[in-house]
Design a protein around this motif. Structure first.
Motif, PDB file in Angstrom:
ATOM      1  N   LYS A  90       0.812  -1.231   0.000  1.00 56.86           N
ATOM      2  CA  LYS A  90       0.000   0.000   0.000  1.00 56.86           C
ATOM      3  C   LYS A  90       0.840   1.274   0.000  1.00 56.86           C
ATOM      4  N   ASP A  91       1.983   1.225  -0.690  1.00 48.11           N
ATOM      5  CA  ASP A  91       2.816   2.415  -0.836  1.00 48.11           C
ATOM      6  C   ASP A  91       2.849   2.794  -2.315  1.00 48.11           C
ATOM      7  N   GLU A  92       1.853   3.561  -2.712  1.00 43.49           N
ATOM      8  CA  GLU A  92       1.725   3.945  -4.116  1.00 43.49           C
ATOM      9  C   GLU A  92       2.893   4.806  -4.577  1.00 43.49           C
ATOM     10  N   GLU A  93       3.372   5.675  -3.717  1.00 45.77           N
ATOM     11  CA  GLU A  93       4.466   6.558  -4.121  1.00 45.77           C
ATOM     12  C   GLU A  93       5.739   5.765  -4.400  1.00 45.77           C
ATOM     13  N   LEU A  94       6.074   4.821  -3.538  1.00 44.12           N
ATOM     14  CA  LEU A  94       7.263   3.997  -3.775  1.00 44.12           C
ATOM     15  C   LEU A  94       7.105   3.205  -5.071  1.00 44.12           C
ATOM     16  N   ALA A  95       5.935   2.669  -5.305  1.00 45.16           N
ATOM     17  CA  ALA A  95       5.691   1.916  -6.545  1.00 45.16           C
ATOM     18  C   ALA A  95       5.904   2.803  -7.771  1.00 45.16           C
ATOM     19  N   GLU A  96       5.433   4.040  -7.699  1.00 40.39           N
ATOM     20  CA  GLU A  96       5.596   4.978  -8.823  1.00 40.39           C
ATOM     21  C   GLU A  96       7.062   5.302  -9.060  1.00 40.39           C
ATOM     22  N   VAL A  97       7.820   5.496  -7.988  1.00 41.08           N
ATOM     23  CA  VAL A  97       9.239   5.823  -8.126  1.00 41.08           C
ATOM     24  C   VAL A  97       9.987   4.639  -8.749  1.00 41.08           C
ATOM     25  N   ILE A  98       9.696   3.435  -8.292  1.00 43.76           N
ATOM     26  CA  ILE A  98      10.345   2.249  -8.863  1.00 43.76           C
ATOM     27  C   ILE A  98       9.950   2.090 -10.328  1.00 43.76           C
ATOM     28  N   ASP A  99       8.723   2.416 -10.646  1.00 46.49           N
ATOM     29  CA  ASP A  99       8.251   2.297 -12.030  1.00 46.49           C
ATOM     30  C   ASP A  99       9.014   3.220 -12.979  1.00 46.49           C
ATOM     31  N   ARG A 100       9.591   4.299 -12.455  1.00 42.76           N
ATOM     32  CA  ARG A 100      10.344   5.241 -13.299  1.00 42.76           C
ATOM     33  C   ARG A 100      11.791   4.805 -13.529  1.00 42.76           C
ATOM     34  N   ILE A 101      12.211   3.745 -12.865  1.00 44.15           N
ATOM     35  CA  ILE A 101      13.570   3.249 -13.074  1.00 44.15           C
ATOM     36  C   ILE A 101      13.664   2.694 -14.490  1.00 44.15           C
ATOM     37  N   LYS A 102      14.722   3.048 -15.166  1.00 39.33           N
ATOM     38  CA  LYS A 102      14.902   2.621 -16.559  1.00 39.33           C
ATOM     39  C   LYS A 102      15.201   1.128 -16.619  1.00 39.33           C
ATOM     40  N   GLU A 103      14.482   0.449 -17.479  1.00 43.57           N
ATOM     41  CA  GLU A 103      14.584  -1.004 -17.615  1.00 43.57           C
ATOM     42  C   GLU A 103      15.808  -1.441 -18.407  1.00 43.57           C
ATOM     43  N   ASP A 104      16.330  -0.545 -19.246  1.00 42.58           N
ATOM     44  CA  ASP A 104      17.415  -0.916 -20.166  1.00 42.58           C
ATOM     45  C   ASP A 104      18.792  -0.865 -19.500  1.00 42.58           C
ATOM     46  N   GLN A 105      18.956  -1.668 -18.464  1.00 37.81           N
ATOM     47  CA  GLN A 105      20.238  -1.789 -17.774  1.00 37.81           C
ATOM     48  C   GLN A 105      20.375  -3.226 -17.285  1.00 37.81           C
ATOM     49  N   SER A 106      21.541  -3.582 -16.839  1.00 37.70           N
ATOM     50  CA  SER A 106      21.776  -4.961 -16.393  1.00 37.70           C
ATOM     51  C   SER A 106      20.940  -5.264 -15.156  1.00 37.70           C
ATOM     52  N   ASN A 107      20.724  -6.550 -14.913  1.00 39.26           N
ATOM     53  CA  ASN A 107      19.984  -6.958 -13.722  1.00 39.26           C
ATOM     54  C   ASN A 107      20.671  -6.476 -12.453  1.00 39.26           C
ATOM     55  N   GLU A 108      22.007  -6.482 -12.452  1.00 36.92           N
ATOM     56  CA  GLU A 108      22.743  -6.007 -11.272  1.00 36.92           C
ATOM     57  C   GLU A 108      22.550  -4.507 -11.059  1.00 36.92           C
ATOM     58  N   ASP A 109      22.561  -3.739 -12.140  1.00 36.66           N
ATOM     59  CA  ASP A 109      22.330  -2.299 -12.009  1.00 36.66           C
ATOM     60  C   ASP A 109      20.893  -2.022 -11.580  1.00 36.66           C
ATOM     61  N   LEU A 110      19.950  -2.790 -12.117  1.00 38.26           N
ATOM     62  CA  LEU A 110      18.551  -2.671 -11.680  1.00 38.26           C
ATOM     63  C   LEU A 110      18.455  -2.966 -10.190  1.00 38.26           C
ATOM     64  N   ARG A 111      19.095  -4.051  -9.769  1.00 36.82           N
ATOM     65  CA  ARG A 111      19.074  -4.427  -8.349  1.00 36.82           C
ATOM     66  C   ARG A 111      19.549  -3.259  -7.489  1.00 36.82           C
ATOM     67  N   LYS A 112      20.701  -2.696  -7.850  1.00 35.57           N
ATOM     68  CA  LYS A 112      21.282  -1.605  -7.062  1.00 35.57           C
ATOM     69  C   LYS A 112      20.334  -0.419  -6.970  1.00 35.57           C
ATOM     70  N   GLU A 113      19.732  -0.061  -8.094  1.00 39.12           N
ATOM     71  CA  GLU A 113      18.851   1.106  -8.099  1.00 39.12           C
ATOM     72  C   GLU A 113      17.557   0.846  -7.324  1.00 39.12           C
ATOM     73  N   ILE A 114      16.997  -0.332  -7.467  1.00 41.88           N
ATOM     74  CA  ILE A 114      15.768  -0.669  -6.734  1.00 41.88           C
ATOM     75  C   ILE A 114      16.056  -0.725  -5.238  1.00 41.88           C
ATOM     76  N   VAL A 115      17.140  -1.377  -4.857  1.00 41.41           N
ATOM     77  CA  VAL A 115      17.505  -1.481  -3.440  1.00 41.41           C
ATOM     78  C   VAL A 115      17.728  -0.101  -2.844  1.00 41.41           C
ATOM     79  N   LYS A 116      18.473   0.742  -3.536  1.00 37.78           N
ATOM     80  CA  LYS A 116      18.744   2.094  -3.032  1.00 37.78           C
ATOM     81  C   LYS A 116      17.442   2.879  -2.877  1.00 37.78           C
TER      82      LYS A 116
END
Length: 121
Positions: free
Chosen positions: A80-106
């Motif tokens: 139930k955290d719509e804002e966090l979901a929106e921020v994660i949704d703006r992360i660019k998909e065109d990067q490695s899984n490891e870079d995605l991991r780092k950005e999502i975790v941060k």
């Protein structure tokens, strides 16, 4: 984290913060897969365990879930955290899984820190 992914400064009722930070039943937890029918054996039942498991889960699981918007949907509809979901949704998909991991975790760690400051109990 870029300026685009910064969280809006907002006033949030303690009850909402507690809801976001609380545990959900196992069956509503986030079940990590690497492909259809390939369950990793890992399930997160709150945002804190979710970010901990994201840090160690097989990178293929991130590559499976992120393009499907599984993380965003779980955070929005179960945590139930719509804002966090929106921020994660703006992360660019065109990067490695490891870079995605780092950005999502941060991003999630930043959100958890912010929520704990608003409600330190």
């Amino acid at each position: 984290m870029s300026k685009e992914t910064a969280f809006r400064k907002q006033v949030m009722p303690n009850s909402k913060i507690m809801e976001i930070l609380s545990n959900v039943p196992y069956e509503r937890g986030f079940h990590f897969f690497t492909a259809m029918d390939c369950y990793t054996g890992e399930t997160a039942t709150n945002l804190n365990s979710f970010v901990q498991k994201l840090q160690v889960i097989e990178a293929g699981s991130i590559g499976f879930h992120f393009p499907r918007k599984d993380f965003q949907n779980w955070i929005k509809n179960v945590i139930k955290d719509e804002e966090l979901a929106e921020v994660i949704d703006r992360i660019k998909e065109d990067q490695s899984n490891e870079d995605l991991r780092k950005e999502i975790v941060k991003t999630i760690q930043t959100r958890l820190t912010e929520l704990r400051k608003l409600n330190p109990t």
